[in-house]
Design a protein around this motif. Structure first.
Motif, PDB file in Angstrom:
ATOM      1  N   VAL A 103       0.829  -1.209   0.000  1.00 10.87           N
ATOM      2  CA  VAL A 103       0.000   0.000   0.000  1.00 10.87           C
ATOM      3  C   VAL A 103       0.860   1.255   0.000  1.00 10.87           C
ATOM      4  CG1 VAL A 103      -1.616   1.355   1.390  1.00 10.87           C
ATOM      5  CG2 VAL A 103      -2.027  -1.079   1.030  1.00 10.87           C
ATOM      6  N   THR A 104       1.873   1.313   0.865  1.00  8.79           N
ATOM      7  CA  THR A 104       2.679   2.536   0.985  1.00  8.79           C
ATOM      8  C   THR A 104       3.682   2.663  -0.150  1.00  8.79           C
ATOM      9  OG1 THR A 104       4.303   1.398   2.384  1.00  8.79           O
ATOM     10  CG2 THR A 104       2.466   2.493   3.491  1.00  8.79           C
ATOM     11  N   GLN A 105       4.224   1.527  -0.608  1.00 13.83           N
ATOM     12  CA  GLN A 105       5.222   1.493  -1.678  1.00 13.83           C
ATOM     13  C   GLN A 105       6.361   2.477  -1.413  1.00 13.83           C
ATOM     14  OE1 GLN A 105       3.662   1.350  -5.651  1.00 13.83           O
ATOM     15  NE2 GLN A 105       1.996  -0.027  -5.086  1.00 13.83           N
ATOM     16  N   ASN A 106       6.740   2.540  -0.141  1.00 13.14           N
ATOM     17  CA  ASN A 106       7.865   3.353   0.289  1.00 13.14           C
ATOM     18  C   ASN A 106       8.509   2.641   1.467  1.00 13.14           C
ATOM     19  OD1 ASN A 106       8.925   5.546   2.353  1.00 13.14           O
ATOM     20  ND2 ASN A 106       9.106   6.442   0.296  1.00 13.14           N
ATOM     21  N   GLU A 107       9.816   2.454   1.409  1.00 17.81           N
ATOM     22  CA  GLU A 107      10.504   1.622   2.387  1.00 17.81           C
ATOM     23  C   GLU A 107      10.396   2.185   3.805  1.00 17.81           C
ATOM     24  OE1 GLU A 107      14.572   0.998   1.382  1.00 17.81           O
ATOM     25  OE2 GLU A 107      14.971  -0.302   3.097  1.00 17.81           O
ATOM     26  N   ALA A 108      10.743   3.447   3.988  1.00 17.48           N
ATOM     27  CA  ALA A 108      10.732   4.037   5.328  1.00 17.48           C
ATOM     28  C   ALA A 108       9.321   4.176   5.860  1.00 17.48           C
ATOM     29  CB  ALA A 108      11.429   5.401   5.303  1.00 17.48           C
ATOM     30  N   THR A 109       8.389   4.585   5.015  1.00 17.10           N
ATOM     31  CA  THR A 109       6.994   4.707   5.447  1.00 17.10           C
ATOM     32  C   THR A 109       6.432   3.356   5.852  1.00 17.10           C
ATOM     33  OG1 THR A 109       6.654   6.600   3.966  1.00 17.10           O
ATOM     34  CG2 THR A 109       4.692   5.461   4.756  1.00 17.10           C
ATOM     35  N   ALA A 110       6.744   2.313   5.070  1.00 24.01           N
ATOM     36  CA  ALA A 110       6.280   0.965   5.400  1.00 24.01           C
ATOM     37  C   ALA A 110       6.853   0.526   6.746  1.00 24.01           C
ATOM     38  CB  ALA A 110       6.690  -0.013   4.305  1.00 24.01           C
ATOM     39  N   PHE A 111       8.122   0.872   7.008  1.00 25.36           N
ATOM     40  CA  PHE A 111       8.731   0.480   8.283  1.00 25.36           C
ATOM     41  C   PHE A 111       7.981   1.094   9.456  1.00 25.36           C
ATOM     42  CE2 PHE A 111      11.498   1.639  11.813  1.00 25.36           C
ATOM     43  CZ  PHE A 111      11.965   0.392  12.200  1.00 25.36           C
ATOM     44  N   TRP A 112       7.746   2.391   9.420  1.00 24.52           N
ATOM     45  CA  TRP A 112       7.119   3.047  10.576  1.00 24.52           C
ATOM     46  C   TRP A 112       5.659   2.643  10.737  1.00 24.52           C
ATOM     47  CZ3 TRP A 112      10.089   4.492  14.183  1.00 24.52           C
ATOM     48  CH2 TRP A 112      11.373   4.964  13.909  1.00 24.52           C
ATOM     49  N   CYS A 113       4.981   2.378   9.622  1.00 26.44           N
ATOM     50  CA  CYS A 113       3.609   1.852   9.736  1.00 26.44           C
ATOM     51  C   CYS A 113       3.630   0.440  10.329  1.00 26.44           C
ATOM     52  CB  CYS A 113       2.932   1.846   8.370  1.00 26.44           C
ATOM     53  SG  CYS A 113       2.462   3.484   7.765  1.00 26.44           S
ATOM     54  N   PHE A 114       4.631  -0.349   9.944  1.00 25.62           N
ATOM     55  CA  PHE A 114       4.772  -1.686  10.504  1.00 25.62           C
ATOM     56  C   PHE A 114       5.068  -1.618  12.002  1.00 25.62           C
ATOM     57  CE2 PHE A 114       7.620  -5.382  11.412  1.00 25.62           C
ATOM     58  CZ  PHE A 114       6.668  -6.382  11.277  1.00 25.62           C
ATOM     59  N   VAL A 115       5.883  -0.651  12.415  1.00 30.16           N
ATOM     60  CA  VAL A 115       6.135  -0.448  13.837  1.00 30.16           C
ATOM     61  C   VAL A 115       4.821  -0.179  14.569  1.00 30.16           C
ATOM     62  CG1 VAL A 115       7.160   1.128  15.531  1.00 30.16           C
ATOM     63  CG2 VAL A 115       8.520   0.310  13.591  1.00 30.16           C
ATOM     64  N   GLY A 116       3.975   0.673  13.973  1.00 32.50           N
ATOM     65  CA  GLY A 116       2.678   0.956  14.593  1.00 32.50           C
ATOM     66  C   GLY A 116       1.797  -0.278  14.680  1.00 32.50           C
ATOM     67  N   TYR A 117       1.828  -1.111  13.645  1.00 33.63           N
ATOM     68  CA  TYR A 117       1.018  -2.331  13.663  1.00 33.63           C
ATOM     69  C   TYR A 117       1.539  -3.306  14.712  1.00 33.63           C
ATOM     70  CZ  TYR A 117      -2.183  -5.747  11.531  1.00 33.63           C
ATOM     71  OH  TYR A 117      -3.213  -6.629  11.285  1.00 33.63           O
ATOM     72  N   MET A 118       2.856  -3.432  14.800  1.00 34.13           N
ATOM     73  CA  MET A 118       3.430  -4.341  15.788  1.00 34.13           C
ATOM     74  C   MET A 118       3.144  -3.871  17.210  1.00 34.13           C
ATOM     75  SD  MET A 118       4.557  -6.908  14.259  1.00 34.13           S
ATOM     76  CE  MET A 118       5.187  -7.612  15.768  1.00 34.13           C
ATOM     77  N   ASP A 119       3.031  -2.572  17.419  1.00 36.50           N
ATOM     78  CA  ASP A 119       2.656  -2.072  18.742  1.00 36.50           C
ATOM     79  C   ASP A 119       1.258  -2.543  19.129  1.00 36.50           C
ATOM     80  OD1 ASP A 119       5.052  -0.781  19.035  1.00 36.50           O
ATOM     81  OD2 ASP A 119       4.312   1.193  18.434  1.00 36.50           O
ATOM     82  N   ILE A 120       0.436  -2.862  18.128  1.00 33.87           N
ATOM     83  CA  ILE A 120      -0.924  -3.343  18.382  1.00 33.87           C
ATOM     84  C   ILE A 120      -0.927  -4.851  18.633  1.00 33.87           C
ATOM     85  CG2 ILE A 120      -3.235  -3.592  17.395  1.00 33.87           C
ATOM     86  CD1 ILE A 120      -2.676  -1.081  15.727  1.00 33.87           C
ATOM     87  N   VAL A 121      -0.144  -5.595  17.861  1.00 36.16           N
ATOM     88  CA  VAL A 121      -0.267  -7.061  17.862  1.00 36.16           C
ATOM     89  C   VAL A 121       0.967  -7.770  18.412  1.00 36.16           C
ATOM     90  CG1 VAL A 121      -1.836  -6.992  15.890  1.00 36.16           C
ATOM     91  CG2 VAL A 121       0.614  -7.284  15.487  1.00 36.16           C
ATOM     92  N   TYR A 122       1.855  -7.064  19.097  1.00 35.71           N
ATOM     93  CA  TYR A 122       3.108  -7.688  19.531  1.00 35.71           C
ATOM     94  C   TYR A 122       2.878  -8.899  20.428  1.00 35.71           C
ATOM     95  CZ  TYR A 122       2.519  -5.414  24.089  1.00 35.71           C
ATOM     96  OH  TYR A 122       2.030  -5.024  25.314  1.00 35.71           O
TER      97      TYR A 122
END
Length: 675
Positions: free
Chosen positions: A421-440
Motif C-alpha cells: 500500500v505505501t510502496q515506500n521503504e521508510a513509510t512501510a517500516f514506521w507503519c509496521f512499527v505501529g502495527y506491531m505495537d498493536i499485535v506484539y
C-alpha cells in the motif's frame, strides 16, 4: 484399470469466483460407478475458450489481486485461478450445500469443503436426482440450504426406529408429531443410552445439569403438568438433552439459557473517498474530528486512492492533529532515523555475526520467510523482485529497532500488505512499527498472548452461542485452536488481498470496541456453525473445514454480523465481566446471581422440598417430582457409580495427563494450520 460406468455428466459447471476480479473455471461434473464404489468428480474442461466475457476462464496461477500503481491513476487487474480437480467417493461425502443461486458445495466427512460450483446449463436438481440412487439425503432442520448424506441402510433403520414411537412428542412443542421431530427424539434417546453405557459418570452429571438447567431457568409453569404421565416426563427430559447424541467420554456438559438481547441488523457504507476526507480537514491539514473519521472508516473502509495517506494516521506514522508542514517534517526525520538503523545491521561483518547468534538466527529466518511471502501477488512475484528485497530490509531493520522481540514467523505476512500500500521503504517500516505495537502479544515466545485471545473467544462464544459452545466441548474443540491462524495474522490468509486491506483498516480504527477482531472470529464461527454441527465434525474435521473456507469468506456479511454481535452484547444485561473487559464495556453492578447465592446461603441446611419459590424466579423442585423420578429410574446405575470413593483419585490422576495432551494438541494445531 477399474471398469467404469458413467451415470451422470454435466458440462459447463463453473467454479464461483471468490472476489469480483476473479474469473471462473469451466469443468465437467460427473457421477461414475466404479468397481470399488461410486465417485463424484469435477475436472476442468479441455476446451476453456469462450466468447462470453462474463464466463471467461483463466486457469494459471493461484489467486486474483488488483494492483494499484504508485500514482493510483491506473488500476491493473491480474485475474488468475488454480482450481484442483474434485474426486469424492460417496462413502466420504457427508453433506452438500445448495445456495439460493443454485450453486453446489460438496463437503466431505473429513471436513474438506470444495469450491462452489455453478451450473450454467442444466440444473443442480438433476445431479441430486442421480445422487439419490445411491444415498439417502435429509435436509437440515437448522440450515435450509444444507443437505445431509447418509447410507441408505442406516437411514432405513432410523425410519424404523422413528416408527416405533418409543418416546411421545413434547406437549406444546411446535411441530410435535412431525417426522423430523420423531427422528430427533429417537436419536436423543438412543444417544443417551449409548453414552450411559460408555461413560456413566459424564453422562449422569451432564444429564442432571441439563435437568437442573431446564427446571431452574424455564420456570415453574413450563413444568407443571395437567397429568403426571411418565411419558410426558420422558419426552420433556430428552428434549432438554439437546447435544447428547454423540457425547464423548470425559466431558461434563453444562449449558445455561442465554439472556442476551435480540441481535440487531446493521448496515455497511461505501468506502471513504477523497471528497469525504476533505470534510474532516482544516485549511492547514489538521484533522478536526478524529473519532467521527474513525467511525466512518469502520463503517466502510477507505478507497484505494486514499489508503496510503490514511494508513499513516491509523498506524501512528502521522499525528492526527498535525499540519501538512508538520507531517512532512516528521516524515523526513523518521526517514533519516530508519536509514540510520538500516545501516547498523548492514555494516555487521561476518566475523561479528559469527559471535552474534541471535542476529544470525533471525536473519536466516527472515530470508526464508520473505522468499515465500505473497509470491503469487504481482507486487512480489518473479525472480529478483526488488520489492522482496525491500520486504527483507524492513524486517531486518525492525530487528535492530526492537531486538527484544526481533522477528517471529508471521511478521512478514503483516508487513507485506503495508509495503504494497505505501510502496515506500521508510513509510512501510514506521507503519509496521505501529502495527506491531498493536499485535506484539501475538508473538510472545510462550504464546501466552495467543492463548489469551483463544480464551477470550471461548468466553464470547460461551455467552453468545451456548449451543455451539456445548458442541465444541463435546467434540474436544473448546480450545479454539482452529482459530489460531485467524488471530495470529489477522485473517490475512483467509481473505483475498483487497478484503485483507479493508478488514485491517477497519480493525485499526478501534471501533466499536477493543478486540473487535475477536468478534470477527465469532461471526465466522456463527456462519459456519450449522455446517460444523450438522456434519458432526470433530477437532480434525473442524480444522480442515476452517482451512478450506479461506478465500471464500464474505467480508461485508462477516463485518455486519460481528458488529451486530457487539451491539447485542452491549445492550444485554448480566453480561459476564470477563467479556465486558475484553470488549471494553463498563463493568456491571453486583449481579442478581450473586444476590441469589447469598440468599441460598441463608437457607442452607433447611428442607427444600416444601419451598414455594421466590420472587426472582427460583422454582420448586417438588413441582418436577415426576420428572425427577423418571431421571432417577433411568440413570440409577450411573448414580450408584457416582457414589464410589474411587472417582476423586481417578479424576485427579487424569488432570496432569489432560494438561499435557492439551499442550500437545495446541502445538499440533499451530503446525497444521499456520506453519
Amino acid at each position: 484399470m477399474d471398469e467404469e460406468l458413467l451415470v451422470y455428466e454435466q458440462d459447463e459447471v463453473y467454479t464461483l469466483p471468490t472476489s469480483q476480479e476473479e474469473l471462473s473455471v469451466s469443468g465437467k461434473l460427473r457421477i461414475i460407478e466404479r468397481r470399488h464404489g461410486v465417485v463424484v468428480e469435477w475436472r476442468c474442461s479441455d476446451d476453456e475458450a469462450t466468447t462470453d466475457s462474463e464466463w471467461a476462464v483463466i486457469n494459471s496461477a493461484a489467486v486474483t489481486f488488483t494492483h494499484h500503481n504508485v500514482s493510483d491513476s491506473v488500476e491493473i487487474s491480474t485475474p488468475r485461478r488454480n482450481v484442483r480437480p474434485i474426486a469424492i467417493e460417496l462413502v466420504d461425502l457427508r453433506s452438500y450445500r445448495i445456495a439460493d443461486d443454485d450453486s453446489l458445495v460438496l463437503i466431505q466427512r473429513d471436513g474438506t469443503t470444495h469450491p462452489a460450483l455453478a451450473f450454467r446449463s442444466g440444473s443442480v436438481l438433476c445431479f441430486v436426482e442421480v445422487l439419490l440412487r445411491y444415498v439417502a439425503v435429509k435436509r437440515s432442520e437448522k440450515d435450509s440450504n444444507l443437505y445431509l448424506v447418509s447410507d441408505k441402510r442406516q437411514a432405513a433403520m432410523d425410519e424404523e426406529l422413528s416408527a416405533m414411537n418409543l418416546v411421545p412428542p413434547r406437549r406444546g412443542f411446535p411441530g410435535a408429531g412431525g417426522p423430523n421431530h420423531w427422528l430427533n427424539t429417537q436419536h436423543r434417546v438412543w444417544g443417551f443410552i449409548n453414552n450411559l453405557k460408555r461413560d456413566p459418570y459424564t453422562t449422569t452429571v451432564g444429564a442432571l445439569s441439563k435437568f437442573y438447567d431446564a427446571v431452574l431457568y424455564t420456570g415453574v409453569e413450563g413444568y407443571i403438568r395437567e397429568s403426571d404421565g411418565a411419558e410426558d416426563d420422558v419426552a420433556e427430559l430428552f428434549h432438554s438433552l439437546n447435544g447428547f447424541e454423540d457425547l464423548e467420554p470425559g466431558y461434563e456438559l453444562l449449558t445455561k439459557k442465554g439472556t442476551l438481547a435480540e441481535r440487531p441488523d446493521v448496515d455497511r457504507l461505501a468506502p471513504l473517498t477523497h471528497d469525504d476526507f476533505q470534510q474532516f480537514l482544516d485549511d492547514d491539514g489538521r484533522i478536526l474530528d478524529v473519532e467521527p473519521l474513525k467511525q466512518r472508516i469502520f463503517k466502510g473502509g477507505i478507497h484505494p486512492n486514499l489508503r496510503r495517506e490514511l494508513w499513516c494516521f491509523l498506524l501512528g506514522h502521522n499525528l492526527w492533529n498535525s499540519t501538512y508542514i508538520q507531517r512532512e517534517e516528521r516524515r523526513r526525520q523518521r526517514e533519516n532515523l530508519y536509514f540510520t538503523m538500516k545501516q547498523q545491521w548492514k555494516t555487521i561483518t561476518e566475523d561479528q555475526e559469527s559471535r552474534f547468534t541471535g542476529f544470525k538466527e533471525r536473519r536466516s529466518l527472515i530470508e526464508k520467510d520473505v522468499n515465500r511471502t505473497d509470491r503469487n501477488h504481482p507486487f512480489f512475484e518473479g525472480e529478483h523482485n526488488p520489492n522482496v528485497v525491500l520486504l527483507h530490509d524492513v524486517l531486518m531493520t525492525y530487528v535492530m529497532y526492537n531486538f527484544d522481540l526481533g522477528y517471529v514467523q508471521g511478521m512478514s505476512d503483516l508487513l507485506a500488505p503495508i509495503l504494497y500500500v505505501t510502496q515506500n521503504e521508510a513509510t512501510a517500516f514506521w507503519c509496521f512499527v505501529g502495527y506491531m505495537d498493536i499485535v506484539y502479544r501475538n508473538f510472545d515466545m510462550d504464546q501466552s498472548g495467543m492463548k489469551q485471545q483463544l480464551k477470550d473467544v471461548h468466553q464470547i462464544v460461551h455467552l453468545v452461542d451456548p449451543e455451539l459452545m456445548s458442541y465444541l466441548e463435546v467434540r474436544d474443540s473448546a480450545n479454539f485452536y482452529f482459530c489460531f491462524r485467524w488471530l495470529l495474522v489477522r485473517f490475512k490468509r483467509e481473505l483475498n488481498y483487497a478484503s485483507t486491506l479493508r478488514l485491517w483498516e477497519v480493525l485499526w480504527t478501534g471501533h466499536p470496541c477493543p478486540n473487535f477482531h475477536l468478534l470477527v472470529a465469532v461471526a465466522l464461527l456463527d456462519t459456519e456453525k450449522n455446517t460444523i454441527m450438522e456434519n458432526k465434525f470433530g477437532f480434525t474435521e473442524i480444522l480442515k473445514h476452517i482451512n478450506d473456507i479461506s478465500l471464500r469468506i464474505d467480508l461485508d456479511a462477516t463485518l455486519k454480523k460481528a458488529e451486530a454481535i457487539y451491539l447485542q452484547i452491549a445492550s444485554s444485561p448480566n453480561v459476564p465481566d470477563c467479556v465486558r473487559t475484553v470488549l471494553g464495556l463498563p463493568l456491571q453492578e453486583p449481579s442478581t446471581s450473586q444476590l441469589r447465592i447469598r440468599k441460598d446461603d441463608e437457607v442452607d441446611g433447611k428442607a427444600t422440598d416444601d419451598r414455594s419459590g421466590s420472587d426472582d424466579g427460583e422454582v420448586i423442585v417438588a413441582s418436577g417430582a415426576g420428572l425427577v423420578e423418571v431421571v432417577s429410574n433411568m440413570i440409577g446405575t450411573a448414580v450408584r457409580h457416582l457414589s464410589g470413593d474411587d472417582l476423586t483419585d481417578a479424576t485427579l490422576e487424569v488432570i496432569p495427563r489432560q494438561q499435557d495432551d492439551a499442550e500437545k494438541c495446541f502445538e499440533a494445531a499451530l503446525s497444521h494450520q499456520f506453519i
